[in-house]
Design a protein around this motif. Structure first.
Motif, mmCIF file in Angstrom:
data_model
loop_
_atom_site.group_PDB
_atom_site.id
_atom_site.type_symbol
_atom_site.label_atom_id
_atom_site.label_comp_id
_atom_site.label_asym_id
_atom_site.label_seq_id
_atom_site.Cartn_x
_atom_site.Cartn_y
_atom_site.Cartn_z
ATOM 1 N N HIS A 149 0.728 -1.257 0.009
ATOM 2 C CA HIS A 149 0.039 0.001 -0.020
ATOM 3 C C HIS A 149 0.865 1.268 -0.072
ATOM 4 O O HIS A 149 0.559 2.273 0.310
ATOM 5 N N THR A 150 2.207 1.105 -0.469
ATOM 6 C CA THR A 150 3.056 2.408 -0.576
ATOM 7 C C THR A 150 2.485 3.538 -1.599
ATOM 8 O O THR A 150 2.078 2.944 -2.570
ATOM 9 N N LEU A 151 2.443 4.770 -1.137
ATOM 10 C CA LEU A 151 1.759 5.781 -1.783
ATOM 11 C C LEU A 151 2.986 6.425 -2.537
ATOM 12 O O LEU A 151 4.059 6.475 -2.119
ATOM 13 N N MET A 152 2.611 7.096 -3.905
ATOM 14 C CA MET A 152 3.486 7.983 -4.297
ATOM 15 C C MET A 152 4.237 9.080 -3.470
ATOM 16 O O MET A 152 5.483 9.366 -3.650
ATOM 17 N N LYS A 153 3.542 9.702 -2.624
ATOM 18 C CA LYS A 153 3.885 10.657 -1.962
ATOM 19 C C LYS A 153 4.990 10.275 -0.810
ATOM 20 O O LYS A 153 5.691 11.104 -0.078
ATOM 21 N N SER A 154 4.886 8.727 -0.543
ATOM 22 C CA SER A 154 5.924 8.456 0.453
ATOM 23 C C SER A 154 7.304 8.064 -0.179
ATOM 24 O O SER A 154 8.475 7.854 0.422
ATOM 25 N N LEU A 155 7.550 8.072 -1.448
ATOM 26 C CA LEU A 155 8.646 7.466 -2.288
ATOM 27 C C LEU A 155 9.688 8.514 -2.301
ATOM 28 O O LEU A 155 10.929 8.094 -2.015
ATOM 29 N N PRO A 156 9.480 9.750 -2.146
ATOM 30 C CA PRO A 156 10.801 10.743 -2.017
ATOM 31 C C PRO A 156 11.448 10.490 -0.718
ATOM 32 O O PRO A 156 12.669 10.563 -0.595
ATOM 33 N N GLU A 157 10.784 10.139 0.482
ATOM 34 C CA GLU A 157 11.133 9.878 1.667
ATOM 35 C C GLU A 157 12.032 8.660 1.686
ATOM 36 O O GLU A 157 13.138 8.482 2.413
ATOM 37 N N ILE A 158 11.518 7.612 1.082
ATOM 38 C CA ILE A 158 11.779 6.352 1.069
ATOM 39 C C ILE A 158 13.384 6.143 0.161
ATOM 40 O O ILE A 158 14.259 5.695 0.812
ATOM 41 N N LEU A 159 13.397 7.122 -0.843
ATOM 42 C CA LEU A 159 14.511 7.216 -1.588
ATOM 43 C C LEU A 159 15.694 7.821 -0.796
ATOM 44 O O LEU A 159 16.683 7.634 -0.743
ATOM 45 N N ILE A 172 16.084 3.797 -8.097
ATOM 46 C CA ILE A 172 14.683 3.459 -8.325
ATOM 47 C C ILE A 172 14.478 2.254 -9.017
ATOM 48 O O ILE A 172 13.406 1.441 -8.758
ATOM 49 N N ASP A 173 15.372 1.693 -10.118
ATOM 50 C CA ASP A 173 15.193 0.379 -10.597
ATOM 51 C C ASP A 173 15.575 -0.648 -9.288
ATOM 52 O O ASP A 173 14.807 -1.737 -9.724
ATOM 53 N N ALA A 174 16.373 -0.422 -8.289
ATOM 54 C CA ALA A 174 16.237 -1.192 -7.117
ATOM 55 C C ALA A 174 14.927 -1.677 -6.470
ATOM 56 O O ALA A 174 14.623 -2.403 -5.933
ATOM 57 N N MET A 175 14.215 -0.094 -6.291
ATOM 58 C CA MET A 175 13.101 -0.232 -5.592
ATOM 59 C C MET A 175 11.929 -1.286 -6.229
ATOM 60 O O MET A 175 11.419 -1.962 -5.917
#
Length: 532
Positions: free
Chosen positions: A244-254, A334-337
């Protein structure tokens, strides 16, 4: 008998140094040539529109000129080592030219007398040297002992008729030898005065330098996995990414990637103040941070400054460089994600990560209109194009309009208008065709366990026949990026059957998806073809 032989050591050292010096100078020469005469296309420094000019100039500045090599720590270290070894190589070459004959038995030289000296001179030299190097006068001195034995042998060669005949015929008083052997090390090693120094150098290299080099290489290489991404980063993605990961969470995960944990650490109060300045630019448009670690907060803020197109307002040059460092690694991370999503079998999250990569490339964010990809377009031009008669809702619709019907360019110069038209011609326009079949099957039916193939044919309609896809038009992404497509096959339940990035730049690309047919029944699959 065996002797320590300076000349043999010179030849050995020359050979050994050549193994490193020659390839190293070739590598240095190639790198110098690559930054001096490299073509703009080879480094991605092309400006197809005026919007790309600044990026192209920056790439030239970073990739051309000898100054760029001096920024590479590895190049500088290798150059210094090569230079030092070259100086040693030249010194050895000079030494060989003056003392280049590998040690041979010369009784006159050993007795330190002229060739052809009479018996009286020979006996006198023998008595003098034998007294000087006698073991009783030099207890424990191996060099003196070896010299004493050589003096005795030289005297024998000159005074004994048979020994002298053997020496004159075969170069050895003992007669013809099957093999001439000497120790290819300098006499310096045999001198007792240098014993401690030699032992210390040996210990430094064998106990210190070599184990340290092995440890450094192993510790560095053991940190990295596929795509040169750190194992700690993969662990972090497995923890942070979910169904359920959302787009707005991805900058923080990166931002939490292990690659940034040393680079993005705020070290001073000034660093924190600069981060607060960037935070003020993006705070109202970013999700409330989930993680409070300073490294994650800093990286999250910097990524949002890029996605929200406010990076030019960053006042700290150091933060600008830090953002650039993050963007440099963003594609592989991002490829690793996506790879982690594949392992987790999370189809929707994988698609979200692919779309996140698109946003990073174009410097846009989730709520932005796709029209912002157009050169020189800002929110004002987008509003004008999306309202009133002839309004459009996407860049694909905008491309379909006639040039004189395209809105939003009323205040553009002729050059800016041409940039927009050029970009719309470069914008990927693809047709996807599929064919499902079973290899070497006798009929058209699919049986359980058959190896099924879905052939996906992607045609780039925006390219002429024989033309290749080039670099992505991305003025805000500071590095060249080649066009590629993600081809994904998934089930209705959100499971991944196949996912792969296809980088073939040809106009028509065929990609085969192979999988084993499941149990008897009807199955629906979803096929996604998404740009990188």
């Amino acid at each position: 008998m065996l002797q320590y032989d300076n000349s043999a050591f010179y030849f050995f050292a020359l050979s050994f140094i050549t193994i490193y010096v020659v390839p190293s100078w070739i590598s240095i020469f190639n790198r110098v040539m690559s930054v001096t005469f490299v073509k703009d296309e080879a480094i991605g420094a092309i400006s197809r529109t005026s919007a790309e000019k600044a990026k192209a100039e920056e790439l030239k500045k970073e990739s051309k000129g000898l100054a760029t090599l001096m920024k590479s720590k590895g190049f500088v270290i290798n150059f210094i080592i090569t230079l030092v070894l070259t100086v040693i190589f030249i010194w050895l070459l000079v030494s060989v030219s003056t003392d280049g004959e590998v040690n041979s038995f010369d009784p006159f030289a050993i007795l330190e007398i002229d060739s052809g000296s009479d018996d009286k001179a020979i006996k006198k030299a023998f008595r003098s040297l034998s007294l000087k190097y006698h073991p009783d006068k030099n207890p424990g001195d191996r060099a003196a002992e070896a010299k004493f034995m050589m003096v005795a042998k030289a005297y024998e060669a000159l005074t004994d008729a048979e020994a002298r005949e053997n020496w004159e015929k075969f170069g050895n008083p003992d007669g013809k030898q099957s093999l001439e052997v000497s120790i290819g090390l300098p006499e310096f090693f045999l001198d007792t005065a240098n014993r401690n120094l030699v032992l210390m150098i040996y210990l430094i290299f064998m106990v210190g330098v070599i184990p340290f080099c092995v440890y450094s290489y192993y510790s560095d290489s053991s940190k990295y996995g596929e795509k040169d991404v750190m194992y700690d980063t993969y662990s972090w993605y497995h923890y942070a990414l979910g169904e359920h990961t959302l787009m707005k969470s991805l900058p923080e995960i990166l931002a939490g990637s292990a690659e940034f944990r040393k680079h993005n650490v705020p070290k001073t109060a000034e660093d924190k103040k600069n981060i607060d300045q960037v935070m003020s630019l993006v705070k109202t448009k970013m999700q409330k941070p989930k993680y409070s670690h300073p490294v994650v907060v800093k990286g999250n803020v910097l990524m949002h400054s890029h996605l929200l197109r406010v990076a030019k307002q960053i006042q700290s040059p150091q933060l600008v460089d830090d953002l650039k460092y993050m963007l440099r690694l963003s594609t592989s991370l991002i490829d690793a994600m996506i790879s982690v999503c594949q392992h987790q079998d999370n189809l929707q999250t994988a698609i979200t990560c692919i779309e996140f990569g698109q946003y990073v490339t174009q410097g846009m964010w989730a709520k932005d209109s796709s029209l912002l990809q157009l050169p020189h377009f800002t929110e004002e031009e987008v509003k004008h194009a999306e309202k009133g008669k002839g309004k459009v809702g996407s860049i694909v619709e905008y491309r379909a309009l006639e040039d004189d019907q395209k809105k939003g360019m009323a205040d553009f110069s002729e050059e800016q208008k041409q940039d927009v038209f050029k970009y719309l011609k470069m914008l990927p326009d693809v047709t996807v065709d599929t064919k499902v079949f079973v290899d070497d099957d006798e009929d058209d039916k699919v049986y359980e366990g058959d190896l099924c193939t879905i052939r996906v044919t992607l045609t780039r309609n925006n390219l002429e026949k024989g033309e290749k896809a080039g670099l992505v038009h991305a003025p805000l992404f500071p590095f060249p990026k080649q066009e590629a497509w993600w081809i994904i096959l998934g089930t209705k339940e959100g499971k991944i059957v196949h996912i792969e990035k296809v980088g073939n730049p040809s106009r028509i690309v065929e990609h085969n998806i192979k999988f084993l047919a499941p149990r008897v029944g009807e199955y629906d699959f979803d096929l996604y073809v998404k740009s990188n």
